[in-house]
Design a protein around this motif. Structure first.
Motif: not given
Ligand SMILES: Nc1ncnc2c1ncn2[C@@H]1O[C@H](COP(=O)(O)OP(=O)(O)OP(=O)(O)O)[C@@H](O)[C@H]1O
Ligand SMILES: [Mg+2]
Lengths: 237, 294
Positions: B169, B180-186
């Motif tokens: 991440g 990264s946001l689109l992959m759900g990474i906070r």
């Protein structure tokens, strides 16, 4: 089912979307075509939650998505393959795939999906250890699609997957999009390559400067004179 | 043999100083890697750890004090990001930079206020402050512990970054926020973890560093912070191995210069090195040309 109603988006007072409505029924391929700056990417980015809407609604099976954080939209089963591929160039091919499953906890399911994606795109299996930045454009697009699938979405939204790719590669990618759809994944496909997109679409929308100007079944739009003139000219033949 | 006897103590202490710089430099380089921000407050976080160590060890057993210092420093790094940098995530980089300078002065002035601007005597930590003799050179045990501990921590960190999910991440976020946001990474959690790790290492470095010096004052973070920053740039800012190598090079060169009787020039040397590297290879030893993030 994804339902978009009267969606308006502004960028600092400039209208990017002026009230668009569309429906993406389960199991179908829906496409949105339009020229540069029409607002296609804005539509997807708003659905994903990257951009705030001014008004309107986006519902997945009746549940409002607008206002949800990005990871919640993904958890609701809606994944996006962004424009320009955007693979993580410093991560390996396999890590890129795993990054798509970042929110998932089911180890076995993840391995199973990786095997499925390798069977869709055998080249990714061959190159699994390579940094994604060293892949060719077409391979990067395959990786971006694979990564998008790794969240096991119900709806996969693709933003111009044909961008900058040779016709043969584009054909390969489109046939795989159809295959993914046959496996039950609903597709919302954005394209400037209207000819290819309309051929595989069950239903299609034409977006012009933030408004939907024409809509109908993909085959019908292929025959529509206005569409032919504006979007199919250079692909005819 | 004579030659070794003459220089060995300096190399030994250089490796130790290098280890301390490395522990600070990693914090600079990790934050830069992920936010493209030079965290000017990092040296002051390092200093604050030393001050906290002095105050806490006065009221509790040493072990408890060390543990609490580590935790509080991690919390300090976390809070600095949340309060001073997070609200500016989409602001121009210059604004964040100015905010960082502000935090640096805020920490310094808070410490100046608490200590009355005086130099506080650092804690005598038994065992690691003991004198030991190695190959004829006598030194404090901390000199030997520092490089060993540094290597262990760096190996653990590299493992974390390359082999764990949160590490993946971090690498993803360092390349592309939006995807990264689109992959759900906070991304804010990932950034927080980065600050927490950097501050933890700075706190370890702080305890080791100040054991070798007599006192801590509110400006004590400036010089080691600056040296560690130069080390990070020298190694290629954003690269962890680069920061570590840079730190050891600078630490060893500095002490060798002191050994030659050129103490007055040892700081100048470090900054001359910065100029040379920026002219010859602006990306540093291990730096890559990273595209501007969108
Ligand atoms: N972040 C932004 N700030 C301001 N304006 C923007 C921003 N993003 C997009 N726009 C504007 O909104 C309009 C729609 O852009 P969008 O990217 O949605 O178009 P598109 O249909 O995807 O075009 P293309 O086919 O070139 O990708 C354009 O006029 C663009 O300039
Ligand atoms: Mg676009």
């Amino acid at each position: 089912m994804l339902e978009i109603k009267d969606l308006c988006v502004d960028y600092g007072g400039i209208h990017a979307l002026s009230g668009i409505s569309m429906t993406v029924p389960d199991g179908k391929i829906v496409t949105m075509v339009g020229s540069n700056g029409a607002g296609k990417s804005t539509t997807l980015r708003t659905i994903s939650g990257l951009v705030k809407a001014k008004s309107g609604s986006v519902k997945a099976d009746g549940r409002e998505l607008l206002g949800l954080p990005i990871n919640k939209v993904l958890e609701a089963g809606i994944a996006q393959v962004p424009e320009g591929r955007r693979v993580f160039s410093n991560l390996t091919v396999l890590e890129n795939l795993r990054s798509g499953a970042y929110l998932r906890r089911d180890k076995d399911g993840i391995e199973e999906d990786i095997r499925w994606i390798y069977s869709l795109f055998p080249i990714l299996k061959e190159r699994y250890w390579q940094p994604a930045g060293t892949l060719s454009g077409g391979e990067q697009q395959m990786l971006a699609v694979g990564r998008g699938l790794m969240s096991r979405p119900r709806v996969l939204m693709l933003d111009e997957p044909s961008l900058g790719l040779a016709p043969l590669v584009v054909q390969g990618i489109f046939s795989i999009i159809k295959e993914i759809n046959k496996r039950g994944v609903t597709i919302l496909l954005i394209e400037q390559n209207a000819n290819m997109a309309l051929k595989i679409a069950d239903y299609a929308y034409v977006l012009e400067t933030g408004r939907i100007s024409i809509e109908g079944p993909g085959a019908a739009l292929l025959d529509d004179d206005r569409v032919k003139e504006a979007y199919l000219g250079k692909y005819r033949g | 043999m004579n030659f070794i006897a003459r220089w060995f103590p300096y190399i030994l202490s250089g490796v130790s100083v290098g280890g301390q710089y490395a522990l600070i430099a990693i914090g600079y380089t990790m934050v830069y890697g992920i936010l493209r921000l030079i965290n000017f407050a990092h040296g002051d976080i390092f200093m604050a750890a030393g001050i906290m160590m002095i105050y806490l060890s006065a009221v509790m057993p040493l072990g408890g004090a060390v543990l609490l210092v580590l935790l509080l420093t991690m919390f300090l790094g976390f809070s600095v990001d949340r309060i001073a940098y997070k609200p500016l995530r989409s602001a121009p980089r210059m604004s964040v930079m100015i905010s960082a300078i502000g935090v640096s002065y805020l920490i310094q002035n808070t410490v100046a206020y608490l200590t009355g601007g005086l130099t506080k005597q650092f804690v005598e930590i038994p065992w690691i402050s003991d004198t030991v003799t190695i190959l004829g050179a006598s030194t404090k045990r901390v000199t030997l512990i520092t490089p060993a501990l540094t290597i262990v921590l760096v190996v653990a960190l590299v493992f974390l970054i390359n082999r764990t999910k949160v590490g993946m991440g971090m690498r993803a976020v360092s390349r592309d926020f939006e995807t990264s946001l689109l992959m759900g990474i906070r991304i804010n959690s990932v950034i927080s973890i980065t600050f927490i790790i950097g501050s933890f290492l700075a706190a370890v470095g702080s305890i080791l560093y100040f054991t070798n010096y007599t006192g801590v004052t509110y400006t004590s973070g400036a010089m080691p912070g600056l040296k560690a920053f130069v080390a990070a740039v020298f190694g290629g800012i954003g690269s962890i191995p680069g920061a570590v190598v840079g730190a050891f090079v600078i630490g060893i060169c500095e002490t060798l210069l002191k050994g030659m009787g050129l103490t007055a020039f040892s700081d100048a040397f470090t900054f001359a090195l910065l100029v040379v590297i920026l002219v010859l290879k602006p990306t540093g030893l291990f730096g890559e040309n990273i595209k501007e993030k969108v």
